[in-house]
Design a protein around this motif. Structure first.
Motif, PDB file in Angstrom:
ATOM      1  N   GLU A  67      52.843  23.637 130.299  1.00 44.17           N
ATOM      2  CA  GLU A  67      51.748  22.693 130.595  1.00 44.17           C
ATOM      3  C   GLU A  67      50.739  23.317 131.557  1.00 44.17           C
ATOM      4  O   GLU A  67      49.524  23.130 131.408  1.00 44.17           O
ATOM      5  CB  GLU A  67      52.331  21.406 131.184  1.00 44.17           C
ATOM      6  CG  GLU A  67      51.273  20.344 131.428  1.00 44.17           C
ATOM      7  CD  GLU A  67      51.836  19.013 131.897  1.00 44.17           C
ATOM      8  OE1 GLU A  67      51.108  18.261 132.571  1.00 44.17           O
ATOM      9  OE2 GLU A  67      53.026  18.713 131.587  1.00 44.17           O
ATOM     10  N   PHE A 124      48.521  21.130 123.600  1.00 40.74           N
ATOM     11  CA  PHE A 124      48.979  20.071 124.489  1.00 40.74           C
ATOM     12  C   PHE A 124      49.805  19.033 123.727  1.00 40.74           C
ATOM     13  O   PHE A 124      50.802  18.511 124.246  1.00 40.74           O
ATOM     14  CB  PHE A 124      47.796  19.392 125.175  1.00 40.74           C
ATOM     15  CG  PHE A 124      48.201  18.379 126.215  1.00 40.74           C
ATOM     16  CD1 PHE A 124      48.886  18.771 127.360  1.00 40.74           C
ATOM     17  CD2 PHE A 124      47.923  17.030 126.035  1.00 40.74           C
ATOM     18  CE1 PHE A 124      49.279  17.841 128.305  1.00 40.74           C
ATOM     19  CE2 PHE A 124      48.311  16.094 126.983  1.00 40.74           C
ATOM     20  CZ  PHE A 124      48.983  16.503 128.123  1.00 40.74           C
ATOM     21  N   ILE A 127      53.168  20.378 123.546  1.00 39.58           N
ATOM     22  CA  ILE A 127      53.822  20.260 124.854  1.00 39.58           C
ATOM     23  C   ILE A 127      54.374  18.856 125.042  1.00 39.58           C
ATOM     24  O   ILE A 127      55.522  18.683 125.484  1.00 39.58           O
ATOM     25  CB  ILE A 127      52.830  20.614 125.986  1.00 39.58           C
ATOM     26  CG1 ILE A 127      52.521  22.113 125.958  1.00 39.58           C
ATOM     27  CG2 ILE A 127      53.377  20.194 127.347  1.00 39.58           C
ATOM     28  CD1 ILE A 127      51.353  22.518 126.826  1.00 39.58           C
ATOM     29  N   ASP A 130      55.852  11.801 133.360  1.00 37.38           N
ATOM     30  CA  ASP A 130      54.889  12.476 132.489  1.00 37.38           C
ATOM     31  C   ASP A 130      53.771  11.528 132.081  1.00 37.38           C
ATOM     32  O   ASP A 130      52.581  11.881 132.139  1.00 37.38           O
ATOM     33  CB  ASP A 130      55.591  13.003 131.229  1.00 37.38           C
ATOM     34  CG  ASP A 130      56.431  14.245 131.482  1.00 37.38           C
ATOM     35  OD1 ASP A 130      56.317  14.847 132.563  1.00 37.38           O
ATOM     36  OD2 ASP A 130      57.208  14.612 130.576  1.00 37.38           O
ATOM     37  N   TRP A 133      49.851  12.135 132.954  1.00 42.03           N
ATOM     38  CA  TRP A 133      48.850  12.344 131.913  1.00 42.03           C
ATOM     39  C   TRP A 133      47.842  11.200 131.866  1.00 42.03           C
ATOM     40  O   TRP A 133      46.664  11.417 131.612  1.00 42.03           O
ATOM     41  CB  TRP A 133      49.539  12.522 130.557  1.00 42.03           C
ATOM     42  CG  TRP A 133      50.425  13.723 130.502  1.00 42.03           C
ATOM     43  CD1 TRP A 133      50.278  14.890 131.198  1.00 42.03           C
ATOM     44  CD2 TRP A 133      51.620  13.891 129.719  1.00 42.03           C
ATOM     45  NE1 TRP A 133      51.291  15.768 130.897  1.00 42.03           N
ATOM     46  CE2 TRP A 133      52.127  15.188 129.985  1.00 42.03           C
ATOM     47  CE3 TRP A 133      52.295  13.071 128.806  1.00 42.03           C
ATOM     48  CZ2 TRP A 133      53.288  15.678 129.370  1.00 42.03           C
ATOM     49  CZ3 TRP A 133      53.445  13.545 128.199  1.00 42.03           C
ATOM     50  CH2 TRP A 133      53.937  14.841 128.472  1.00 42.03           C
TER      51      TRP A 133
END
Length: 500
Positions: free
Chosen positions: A390, A433, A436, A453, A457
């Motif tokens: 990341e 991404f 990921i 996460d 994000w």
């Protein structure tokens, strides 16, 4: 290796208020205060051991910690079992400031912080049978644990009251600090920990569960990533990767990270230790009892137990189908979940229901009960590689990001086709991404990382779509427990998070 981590020190470390009546103002020679206890090397080690013990508490990793993070993410759904109302509210976003899970986790972390502060303040004063090296290590361990607590608090609640020393009298309330102030303390604590903690390989077997330098580096990398400071996370992760201590990590079969026989293995950075050796069910909210050190994770999630939380449909659908035949051929699919017809109890029985396989002891037992001695893995090396993927994507180095993803996919027992794949082309930063996001979810499912996460994000504007159907702006932060507002003299309702 299983071992007893702690002695119960709460009684010895308790302090009492003085009485105004001189005849009663006497010192009890048999009662320790924090100031009188930390005199020698054994005592300062015992003090920090008590901080580790709080991680085992019902309020934290024994039960409420995994409930809080899993239910605020999208990895779980109700299993139709005995999921209590206050848990179901977290799962559907209908909770409020009176929610019991929120209060217990909040209380658990602040109890740990209070204990850590006692060690941080007093261990440096020890003079008997102690080396400066040991004092630095013990304070480093306490600061790592305090940072772990505050990082969880700040990611879930935002700014929180900041206790930098232990309370010496009732009423030493603290106002709500800003998130930046909390992060500044976390960063300072972890920088100290990194400077003074041994490498994982430098601990002997009797100390294998202690905080180590690599765990502190990964936690600090998590902190920087959560704030979008990917450039600061990169060198921390690089030092772990290039250090060589985890070169054999991929030889550990995936499923063995969640079973009892291979704890503290070559992939492990930090675990909360549990054992059935000291007795049965632990309803101890403090973690200071000496008779039980077990977790309820297996009982709560087990396919032949309470089954309160089961894998969500979206999580099940996330696993890849690479070829014709079985619906999912990512081996982690069958290592993460049990299915109807699967054998258990050393192959002597067949399941009649499905659910989680991670952290379940029925691979060798007839049933799940409130006695599971399987350690909770807080950090493992696969996460370090995924963190670096990341980071590299954020810094514009997609080729390196793909290499780190493929290293995770090539481990023993997984051996998935490398990226790019038909389902996950990686021709642009956004496609990398997306890979990921996928790889983090299937690799770390049910490990209390997905919630953080999503929070990261979402806050950084990187979340492709909102995964929580109930989400409203107020859900970005959890409500500060009403009990805390009511009991803290310097907090008011104006300090509550927006929308609650």
């Amino acid at each position: 290796m299983k071992r007893k981590l702690i002695l119960s020190l709460i009684g010895m470390l308790a302090f009492t208020l003085s009485c105004n009546d001189n005849i009663l103002d006497k010192s009890n020679p048999n009662e320790f205060t924090p100031e009188s206890f930390y005199k020698n090397g054994d005592q300062i080690v015992g003090g920090v051991n008590a901080v580790y013990s709080s991680l085992q508490s019902l309020d934290l990793f024994c039960r409420e910690y995994f409930f809080l993070h899993d239910m605020r993410g999208d990895d779980v759904a109700s299993g139709g079992g005995q999921l209590e109302t206050h848990r179901g509210q977290l799962l559907t976003g209908t909770h409020d400031a009176s929610n019991g899970v929120l209060m217990q986790v909040w209380r658990g972390w602040y109890r740990l912080i209070h204990q850590a502060n006692q060690v941080i303040d007093n261990a440096p004063k020890a003079t008997e049978n102690v080396t400066e090296e040991l004092k630095l290590r013990v304070v480093g361990e306490a600061k790592f644990l305090r940072a772990l607590a505050y990082f969880d608090l700040v990611t879930v609640w935002g700014g929180v009251p900041l206790m930098e020393t232990y309370a010496k009298a009732i009423g030493e309330d603290k106002p709500r600090a800003t998130a930046d102030e909390v992060y500044n303390l976390i960063i300072s604590d972890l920088q100290t920990a990194i400077a003074n903690l041994p490498l994982k390989a430098e601990y002997n077997d009797s100390n294998v569960g202690r905080a180590n330098k690599e765990a502190a580096q990964n936690l600090l990398a998590r902190v920087y990533m959560q704030r979008g400071q990917y450039n600061l996370a990169e060198p921390l992760l690089a030092e772990i990767i290039n250090g060589g201590a985890f070169n054999d990590w991929a030889d550990v079969p995936y499923i063995e990270n969640f079973r009892e026989e291979n704890e503290f293995n070559t992939e492990s950075l930090f675990e909360v230790a549990f054992t059935e050796a000291n007795g049965g069910s632990s309803w101890d909210a403090t973690g200071q009892g000496t008779s039980t050190e077990v977790t309820f994770r297996g009982q709560e999630y087990g396919p032949n137990a309470w089954r309160n939380l089961i894998p969500s449909t979206s999580l099940m659908e996330e696993y890849e189908k690479v070829a014709d035949g079985d619906p999912k051929d990512d081996p982690r699919y069958n290592d993460t979940f049990y299915f109807i017809g699967d054998e258990y109890s050393n192959g002597t029985k067949v399941l009649e229901n499905w659910g989680w396989k991670k952290y379940q002891k029925i691979y060798k037992a007839d049933n799940e009960d409130q006695r599971s001695g399987i350690n909770m893995r807080v950090m493992r090396y696969a996460e370090v590689l995924l963190n670096m993927a990341e980071v590299q994507n954020a810094l514009g180095n997609d080729g390196d990001a793909i290499d780190y993803l493929n290293e995770v996919r090539s481990r023993e027992g997984v051996e998935m086709p490398p990226y790019p794949t038909a389902n996950y082309p990686v021709n642009s930063p956004s496609e990398v991404f997306r890979a990921i996001i996928h790889e983090r979810r299937v690799e770390l499912a049910g490990e209390q990382i997905r919630n953080r996460d999503i929070l990261r994000w979402r806050a950084l504007g990187k979340l492709p779509s909102e995964p929580l159907s109930y989400y409203a702006e107020k859900h970005a932060l959890a409500p500060i427990p009403q009990q805390e507002i009511n009991s803290n003299a310097v907090l008011t309702q104006a300090d509550q998070n927006p929308g609650w």
